[in-house]
Design an enzyme around this catalytic site. Sequence first.
Site, PDB file in Angstrom:
ATOM      1  N   HIS A  87       0.839  -1.203   0.000  1.00 60.89           N
ATOM      2  CA  HIS A  87       0.000   0.000   0.000  1.00 60.89           C
ATOM      3  C   HIS A  87       0.876   1.256   0.000  1.00 60.89           C
ATOM      4  O   HIS A  87       0.632   2.203  -0.761  1.00 60.89           O
ATOM      5  CB  HIS A  87      -0.908  -0.027   1.235  1.00 60.89           C
ATOM      6  CG  HIS A  87      -1.766   1.180   1.419  1.00 60.89           C
ATOM      7  ND1 HIS A  87      -3.102   1.209   1.091  1.00 60.89           N
ATOM      8  CD2 HIS A  87      -1.485   2.418   1.899  1.00 60.89           C
ATOM      9  CE1 HIS A  87      -3.606   2.395   1.365  1.00 60.89           C
ATOM     10  NE2 HIS A  87      -2.640   3.152   1.870  1.00 60.89           N
ATOM     11  N   GLU A  88       1.916   1.254   0.841  1.00 63.32           N
ATOM     12  CA  GLU A  88       2.800   2.426   0.919  1.00 63.32           C
ATOM     13  C   GLU A  88       3.640   2.570  -0.347  1.00 63.32           C
ATOM     14  O   GLU A  88       3.909   3.687  -0.790  1.00 63.32           O
ATOM     15  CB  GLU A  88       3.699   2.312   2.154  1.00 63.32           C
ATOM     16  CG  GLU A  88       2.938   2.302   3.472  1.00 63.32           C
ATOM     17  CD  GLU A  88       1.950   3.453   3.591  1.00 63.32           C
ATOM     18  OE1 GLU A  88       2.264   4.579   3.173  1.00 63.32           O
ATOM     19  OE2 GLU A  88       0.827   3.202   4.086  1.00 63.32           O
TER      20      GLU A  88
END
Length: 640
Positions: free
Chosen positions: A176-177
């Site tokens: 996600h990051e």
Amino acid sequence: MDFFQAQQNVKTSTFRLLVMFIMAIVCLVLITDILVYISYELAISELSVDEKSTMPKPNLFTFFMVSGAVIVVIGIGSAYKSISLSSGGGRVIAESMGGRLIRSSTENLQEKRLMNVVEEMAIASGMPVPLVYILDDEPVINAFAAGLTTSDAVIGVTKGTVDSLTRDELQGVIAHEYSHILNGDMALNIQLISMLHGILILGIIGYYIVRSTRHSRSKDSGGFVIFGLGLIVIGYGGTFFGNLIKSSISRQREYLADASAVQFTRNPEGIAGALKKIGGMTRQSRLINENAHEMSHAYFSQGVSNSLGSITATHPPLADRIRRIDPRWDGKYLSTNSDKIENAKTPERKRDNRKEIIAESVTSVIILQSVLQTMEHMGNPGEKEIEAARAIIKEIPEEIHDAIHEPYGARAIIYCLVINKEEDVRVKQLEHLQANGDRGIYDLCVEHLPIVDKIPRRCRLPLIDMGLPALRELSQNQYKKFKNNLASLVAADASLDLFEWCLQKITYNHLDKALLMAKPTSEKYNAINEVKDDCRNVFSVLAYAGHKKQEEAEQAFEAATKEIELNDIVILEKSNISLTKFNESLEQLLLLKPILKQALLKACLVSAMTDEKMTTRELELIRAIADTLNCPIPPISSIE
């Protein structure tokens, strides 16, 4: 959404933000001018007739000066915040959040597991391994990415994240990051913070005006109080509405990052499991650090309380995010039982069982269509790319893998990669390091050189990516010395081969930005025809790099020009090829719009595959070209 479209969307969003910011400034200027006039009328209402006659009235010049002052204050406030957040890269933000840099030499098993996941995903993405910080005082599950570019990016995770999540869940959070990094969300975040800070300055000035007149008995102090209160309303009110815009943008980017994480890992249960565990915690993902609010929109999950509910929430509701990933979710959240969490060695044993499968998938014959699919995975690598990254890491000897993660070892190994195999040149290079290298560097080079010589060629560029975080810890003087020594080693044989050029280009491209604060570039060209001479230089170098015969080189060049629809240029004579001109052309191509960079890189891949082969030289060159254009390219296996 592919990498190039995401980059283009960020550019569009940035432009819209700028327009909205300008409109907000215009409104604030008009409101402040009105406030000045009201404050003047209130001030003179308390004066006698004689005093009123001597009181100068505000005129057009007065309002012009007030307008200019407002613009200057907002501009300086925004610029100051932007510079303070950008000057040190993402590490400044991570440290302000109480983050501690995790070194690869850590003995903590959970931290080792985290570093393994981050490293795998970086290599799978074709980007430098970011620095990783842990927020030791935060027991909840949360994470963030910070920085302006992939060169100065950092990933921060809370202590609760590494202690509470399984490897698959941790991988979902990190994926996600990575999506935020690759989609350009980090720069967008800094722009949002800077703009809002500039508006907030007006409110702070108003507060000090009110405070300074609190004990004043002057007749005209009432006007100043009204003016100060007005500035407080303007500054804090403007910041409030700005935060509403920021929250709206952030919520949409979170949905995109969740989808990208699923595409990245091909495992929706990972990120969904992490979100379910957040829902099962008492504090959920809310942080306690005093600076948490400023970065509220950058977290994996809602990091601060929002008193006005969903309207000011920087993230979508947990339930909505989970149901988008797992439509069959039963609505029950998970507990965080740390006893069930895998240690750092567990995934290594699992992957050992699949070693032959991984090797087979990486070394299998790749046809043209498969190579061109690389373009689709730029910024959105999948499970195949992650497996390839794991296989590459396994091929790197343990002592080299350990050494590349600390500043001295990273310098020594980068030096070893350019040390010549011819004995007379090698002796000359080692003598230079003995005389000019930092203390201990020469001994490390002598120790690691026999091992580095045996490392497979396809592991060399990923090894550079792995060493960049350690090199980012150098001081400016240490980095300049490193650059000078590297240049001297390369020049020792009075020639520059393509790998040496690629190594320098990739290393300097990222470290100059991080350590020498090299200025970011902006788009300049909207059509390929505007840079056709530069395309000619690049395609000519690539054609000769992969083909020895003139006829084959010409075919490769023509394939590239046909793909990009530049049929009026011809290949350069081999004698006219110059790496200096090649560098200059790449600097111009860097100024292309993202969608045009995609077309250019696709043409490079088509050119390299005209003979249905992909040599290591071609791969290294294409990787360096993509890196210069700020386009991360996943690992591709050579076909020779």
